[in-house]
Design an enzyme around this catalytic site. Sequence first.
Site, PDB file in Angstrom:
ATOM      1  N   GLY A 122      -3.229  66.914 -52.627  1.00  0.00           N
ATOM      2  CA  GLY A 122      -1.644  66.693 -52.625  1.00  0.00           C
ATOM      3  C   GLY A 122      -1.270  65.964 -51.502  1.00  0.00           C
ATOM      4  CB  SER A 152      -5.282  62.629 -53.065  1.00  0.00           C
ATOM      5  OG  SER A 152      -4.541  63.511 -52.655  1.00  0.00           O
ATOM      6  CE  LYS A 183      -3.389  71.592 -57.217  1.00  0.00           C
ATOM      7  NZ  LYS A 183      -3.264  71.150 -55.651  1.00  0.00           N
ATOM      8  CG  HIS A 235      -7.029  75.551 -55.435  1.00  0.00           C
ATOM      9  ND1 HIS A 235      -6.132  75.593 -54.484  1.00  0.00           N
ATOM     10  CD2 HIS A 235      -7.363  74.524 -56.165  1.00  0.00           C
ATOM     11  CE1 HIS A 235      -5.805  74.135 -54.522  1.00  0.00           C
ATOM     12  NE2 HIS A 235      -6.708  73.548 -55.502  1.00  0.00           N
ATOM     13  N   GLY A 282      -2.100  66.488 -58.817  1.00  0.00           N
ATOM     14  CA  GLY A 282      -1.009  65.669 -59.582  1.00  0.00           C
ATOM     15  C   GLY A 282      -1.328  64.710 -60.562  1.00  0.00           C
ATOM     16  CD  GLU A 298      -9.707  71.051 -55.260  1.00  0.00           C
ATOM     17  OE1 GLU A 298      -9.426  70.246 -56.347  1.00  0.00           O
ATOM     18  OE2 GLU A 298      -9.258  71.888 -55.053  1.00  0.00           O
ATOM     19  CD  GLU A 333      -2.595  74.240 -54.124  1.00  0.00           C
ATOM     20  OE1 GLU A 333      -2.468  74.544 -55.151  1.00  0.00           O
ATOM     21  OE2 GLU A 333      -3.025  72.992 -53.847  1.00  0.00           O
TER      22      GLU A 333
END
Length: 249
Positions: free
Chosen positions: A172, A212, A11, A94, A234, A166, A96
Amino acid sequence: MRKKIIAGNWKMNETPSEALKLVETLKPLVNNPDVDVVYCVPAIDIVPVVNAVKGTNVHVGAENLYFEDKGAYTGEVSADMLLDAGVEYVIMGHSERRGYFHETDADINKKLKKALEKGLKPIVCCGESLEQREQGITEDWIRMQIKIAFSGVTADQAKGVVIAYEPIWAIGTGKTATSAQAEEVCKSIRETIAEIYDQATADEIRIQYGGSMNAGNCKELLAQPDIDGGLIGGASLKPDFGKIVNYKD
Ligand code: 13P
Protein backbone atom coordinates in the site's frame (compact mmCIF):
# COMPACT_ATOMS: atom_id res chain seq x y z
CA MET A 1 5.44 -25.95 -15.06
CA ARG A 2 3.60 -24.06 -12.32
CA LYS A 3 0.38 -22.30 -13.33
CA LYS A 4 0.41 -18.62 -12.40
CA ILE A 5 -2.04 -17.50 -9.73
CA ILE A 6 -3.20 -13.90 -9.64
CA ALA A 7 -5.26 -13.14 -6.54
CA GLY A 8 -6.92 -9.93 -5.47
CA ASN A 9 -7.02 -9.19 -1.76
CA TRP A 10 -9.89 -6.77 -1.43
CA LYS A 11 -9.10 -6.16 2.30
CA MET A 12 -11.88 -4.14 4.05
CA ASN A 13 -13.26 -2.67 0.83
CA GLU A 14 -16.53 -3.11 -1.10
CA THR A 15 -19.93 -3.47 0.52
CA PRO A 16 -21.99 -6.38 -0.88
CA SER A 17 -23.65 -4.15 -3.48
CA GLU A 18 -20.35 -2.50 -4.43
CA ALA A 19 -18.81 -5.97 -4.70
CA LEU A 20 -21.39 -6.97 -7.31
CA LYS A 21 -20.60 -3.87 -9.36
CA LEU A 22 -16.87 -4.58 -9.17
CA VAL A 23 -17.37 -8.17 -10.32
CA GLU A 24 -19.39 -6.88 -13.29
CA THR A 25 -16.74 -4.28 -14.18
CA LEU A 26 -13.94 -6.86 -14.05
CA LYS A 27 -15.85 -9.66 -15.78
CA PRO A 28 -14.75 -8.92 -19.38
CA LEU A 29 -11.18 -8.11 -18.26
CA VAL A 30 -10.07 -11.15 -16.27
CA ASN A 31 -10.44 -13.88 -18.84
CA ASN A 32 -7.19 -15.81 -19.11
CA PRO A 33 -7.29 -19.61 -19.03
CA ASP A 34 -3.52 -19.78 -18.46
CA VAL A 35 -3.83 -18.14 -15.04
CA ASP A 36 -5.77 -19.01 -11.86
CA VAL A 37 -7.75 -15.88 -10.97
CA VAL A 38 -8.94 -15.48 -7.38
CA TYR A 39 -10.91 -12.76 -5.60
CA CYS A 40 -10.29 -12.85 -1.85
CA VAL A 41 -13.16 -10.86 -0.44
CA PRO A 42 -14.54 -9.70 2.92
CA ALA A 43 -16.63 -12.38 4.67
CA ILE A 44 -19.90 -10.54 4.07
CA ASP A 45 -19.22 -10.35 0.32
CA ILE A 46 -18.54 -14.07 -0.09
CA VAL A 47 -22.06 -15.27 -0.84
CA PRO A 48 -22.95 -12.58 -3.39
CA VAL A 49 -19.53 -12.81 -5.08
CA VAL A 50 -19.69 -16.63 -5.32
CA ASN A 51 -23.04 -16.25 -7.09
CA ALA A 52 -21.83 -13.42 -9.31
CA VAL A 53 -18.78 -15.30 -10.64
CA LYS A 54 -20.66 -18.52 -11.47
CA GLY A 55 -19.86 -19.59 -15.03
CA THR A 56 -16.64 -17.54 -15.14
CA ASN A 57 -12.98 -18.51 -14.59
CA VAL A 58 -12.86 -16.63 -11.28
CA HIS A 59 -12.32 -18.49 -7.99
CA VAL A 60 -13.37 -17.03 -4.66
CA GLY A 61 -11.24 -16.82 -1.54
CA ALA A 62 -11.69 -15.56 2.01
CA GLU A 63 -9.28 -13.19 3.75
CA ASN A 64 -9.10 -15.15 6.99
CA LEU A 65 -10.52 -18.14 8.89
CA TYR A 66 -10.56 -19.34 12.47
CA PHE A 67 -8.84 -22.59 13.41
CA GLU A 68 -11.59 -24.00 15.64
CA ASP A 69 -14.45 -25.96 14.05
CA LYS A 70 -17.36 -24.17 15.73
CA GLY A 71 -18.63 -22.75 18.99
CA ALA A 72 -18.34 -19.71 21.22
CA TYR A 73 -15.90 -17.58 19.15
CA THR A 74 -17.89 -14.41 18.57
CA GLY A 75 -17.15 -12.75 15.26
CA GLU A 76 -15.05 -15.57 13.78
CA VAL A 77 -15.67 -17.59 10.60
CA SER A 78 -14.94 -21.33 10.37
CA ALA A 79 -13.57 -23.43 7.52
CA ASP A 80 -16.91 -25.26 7.17
CA MET A 81 -18.76 -21.94 6.84
CA LEU A 82 -16.39 -20.86 4.08
CA LEU A 83 -16.68 -24.16 2.23
CA ASP A 84 -20.46 -24.23 2.49
CA ALA A 85 -20.60 -20.71 1.05
CA GLY A 86 -18.54 -21.81 -1.97
CA VAL A 87 -15.08 -20.54 -1.00
CA GLU A 88 -12.03 -22.34 -2.43
CA TYR A 89 -9.03 -20.30 -1.25
CA VAL A 90 -8.23 -18.61 2.06
CA ILE A 91 -5.55 -16.09 2.95
CA MET A 92 -3.84 -16.46 6.31
CA GLY A 93 -1.11 -14.62 8.11
CA HIS A 94 -1.43 -11.34 6.23
CA SER A 95 0.83 -8.72 7.81
CA GLU A 96 -2.24 -6.57 8.54
CA ARG A 97 -3.71 -9.42 10.58
CA ARG A 98 -0.38 -10.06 12.28
CA GLY A 99 0.06 -6.36 13.04
CA TYR A 100 -3.41 -5.02 13.88
CA PHE A 101 -4.93 -8.25 15.24
CA HIS A 102 -1.86 -9.77 16.90
CA GLU A 103 -1.84 -13.05 14.98
CA THR A 104 1.21 -15.15 15.74
CA ASP A 105 3.10 -17.71 13.68
CA ALA A 106 1.60 -20.38 15.95
CA ASP A 107 -1.95 -19.17 15.10
CA ILE A 108 -1.09 -19.26 11.41
CA ASN A 109 0.18 -22.82 11.76
CA LYS A 110 -3.16 -23.84 13.32
CA LYS A 111 -5.08 -22.05 10.57
CA LEU A 112 -2.99 -23.72 7.87
CA LYS A 113 -3.56 -27.18 9.32
CA LYS A 114 -7.29 -26.54 9.69
CA ALA A 115 -7.67 -25.23 6.14
CA LEU A 116 -5.80 -28.26 4.75
CA GLU A 117 -7.77 -30.72 6.88
CA LYS A 118 -11.00 -29.23 5.49
CA GLY A 119 -9.88 -28.97 1.86
CA LEU A 120 -9.51 -25.20 1.51
CA LYS A 121 -6.57 -23.95 -0.57
CA PRO A 122 -4.40 -21.79 1.69
CA ILE A 123 -2.53 -18.64 0.72
CA VAL A 124 0.04 -18.21 3.50
CA CYS A 125 1.55 -14.73 3.79
CA CYS A 126 5.01 -13.86 5.02
CA GLY A 127 7.19 -10.79 4.84
CA GLU A 128 9.65 -8.53 6.61
CA SER A 129 9.40 -4.98 7.92
CA LEU A 130 11.63 -2.20 6.63
CA GLU A 131 13.60 -2.34 9.88
CA GLN A 132 14.24 -6.06 9.44
CA ARG A 133 15.34 -5.54 5.84
CA GLU A 134 17.74 -2.80 6.95
CA GLN A 135 19.11 -5.08 9.66
CA GLY A 136 19.84 -7.72 7.02
CA ILE A 137 17.64 -10.38 8.62
CA THR A 138 14.97 -10.67 5.89
CA GLU A 139 15.75 -14.21 4.81
CA ASP A 140 16.23 -15.56 8.35
CA TRP A 141 12.96 -13.96 9.42
CA ILE A 142 10.98 -15.40 6.52
CA ARG A 143 12.52 -18.85 6.87
CA MET A 144 11.34 -18.81 10.47
CA GLN A 145 7.82 -17.71 9.48
CA ILE A 146 7.63 -20.52 6.91
CA LYS A 147 9.08 -23.18 9.20
CA ILE A 148 6.58 -22.42 11.97
CA ALA A 149 3.62 -22.10 9.57
CA PHE A 150 4.36 -25.49 7.96
CA SER A 151 5.11 -27.38 11.16
CA GLY A 152 3.12 -30.64 11.12
CA VAL A 153 2.06 -30.19 7.46
CA THR A 154 2.90 -33.14 5.17
CA ALA A 155 4.74 -32.80 1.85
CA ASP A 156 1.61 -33.82 -0.04
CA GLN A 157 -0.40 -31.12 1.69
CA ALA A 158 2.34 -28.52 1.23
CA LYS A 159 2.28 -28.95 -2.56
CA GLY A 160 -1.19 -27.42 -2.69
CA VAL A 161 -0.34 -24.39 -0.56
CA VAL A 162 0.32 -20.98 -2.08
CA ILE A 163 2.88 -18.79 -0.28
CA ALA A 164 2.65 -15.02 -0.68
CA TYR A 165 5.83 -13.04 -0.07
CA GLU A 166 4.73 -9.56 0.90
CA PRO A 167 7.39 -7.18 2.19
CA ILE A 168 5.51 -4.99 4.67
CA TRP A 169 7.27 -1.85 3.45
CA ALA A 170 5.89 -2.42 -0.05
CA ILE A 171 2.24 -2.90 0.94
CA GLY A 172 0.00 0.00 0.00
CA THR A 173 3.01 2.31 -0.19
CA GLY A 174 3.50 2.40 -3.94
CA LYS A 175 7.04 1.22 -3.17
CA THR A 176 7.41 -2.09 -4.97
CA ALA A 177 10.31 -4.42 -4.29
CA THR A 178 12.53 -4.59 -7.35
CA SER A 179 12.12 -7.78 -9.32
CA ALA A 180 15.60 -8.82 -8.12
CA GLN A 181 14.69 -8.24 -4.45
CA ALA A 182 11.38 -10.10 -4.84
CA GLU A 183 13.03 -12.99 -6.71
CA GLU A 184 15.79 -13.31 -4.12
CA VAL A 185 13.31 -13.84 -1.29
CA CYS A 186 10.91 -16.04 -3.29
CA LYS A 187 13.90 -18.25 -4.24
CA SER A 188 14.91 -18.47 -0.60
CA ILE A 189 11.34 -19.47 0.34
CA ARG A 190 11.49 -22.27 -2.25
CA GLU A 191 14.84 -23.41 -0.81
CA THR A 192 13.28 -23.44 2.65
CA ILE A 193 10.46 -25.68 1.38
CA ALA A 194 13.06 -28.00 -0.21
CA GLU A 195 14.88 -28.13 3.11
CA ILE A 196 11.73 -28.94 5.10
CA TYR A 197 10.41 -31.44 2.53
CA ASP A 198 12.19 -32.20 -0.74
CA GLN A 199 12.94 -30.67 -4.14
CA ALA A 200 9.79 -32.10 -5.76
CA THR A 201 7.59 -30.32 -3.20
CA ALA A 202 9.56 -27.10 -3.62
CA ASP A 203 9.22 -27.32 -7.41
CA GLU A 204 5.45 -27.68 -7.16
CA ILE A 205 4.53 -25.09 -4.54
CA ARG A 206 3.44 -21.71 -5.90
CA ILE A 207 4.94 -18.50 -4.53
CA GLN A 208 3.35 -15.10 -5.12
CA TYR A 209 4.77 -11.64 -4.72
CA GLY A 210 2.58 -8.95 -3.14
CA GLY A 211 3.20 -5.28 -2.42
CA SER A 212 2.16 -2.46 -4.76
CA MET A 213 1.97 -4.78 -7.76
CA ASN A 214 0.24 -2.97 -10.60
CA ALA A 215 -0.32 -3.02 -14.34
CA GLY A 216 3.03 -1.30 -14.91
CA ASN A 217 5.36 -3.47 -12.84
CA CYS A 218 3.65 -6.89 -12.97
CA LYS A 219 5.28 -8.13 -16.16
CA GLU A 220 8.82 -7.91 -14.85
CA LEU A 221 7.92 -9.36 -11.45
CA LEU A 222 5.98 -12.26 -12.97
CA ALA A 223 8.86 -13.06 -15.33
CA GLN A 224 11.08 -14.06 -12.40
CA PRO A 225 11.69 -17.82 -12.18
CA ASP A 226 10.48 -18.19 -8.59
CA ILE A 227 7.51 -15.79 -8.75
CA ASP A 228 4.39 -17.73 -9.67
CA GLY A 229 1.81 -15.03 -9.23
CA GLY A 230 0.72 -11.97 -7.37
CA LEU A 231 -1.36 -11.06 -4.34
CA ILE A 232 -2.75 -7.68 -5.19
CA GLY A 233 -4.37 -5.14 -2.89
CA GLY A 234 -5.15 -1.68 -4.27
CA ALA A 235 -4.94 -2.60 -7.96
CA SER A 236 -7.38 -5.52 -7.50
CA LEU A 237 -10.23 -3.02 -7.04
CA LYS A 238 -9.68 -1.44 -10.42
CA PRO A 239 -9.73 -2.41 -14.10
CA ASP A 240 -5.94 -2.57 -13.71
CA PHE A 241 -6.49 -6.01 -12.22
CA GLY A 242 -7.46 -7.26 -15.68
CA LYS A 243 -4.15 -5.99 -17.03
CA ILE A 244 -2.28 -7.92 -14.35
CA VAL A 245 -4.23 -11.11 -15.14
CA ASN A 246 -3.31 -10.61 -18.82
CA TYR A 247 0.26 -9.49 -18.04
CA LYS A 248 1.65 -11.23 -21.11
CA ASP A 249 -0.47 -9.25 -23.62
P1 13P B 1 -1.11 -3.48 -2.23
O1 13P B 1 -1.16 -4.14 -3.58
O2 13P B 1 -2.23 -2.49 -2.03
O3 13P B 1 0.24 -2.94 -1.90
O4 13P B 1 -1.42 -4.64 -1.16
C1 13P B 1 -0.70 -5.80 -1.20
C2 13P B 1 -1.29 -6.75 -0.24
O5 13P B 1 -1.23 -6.56 0.96
C3 13P B 1 -2.01 -7.91 -0.79
O6 13P B 1 -2.31 -8.81 0.20
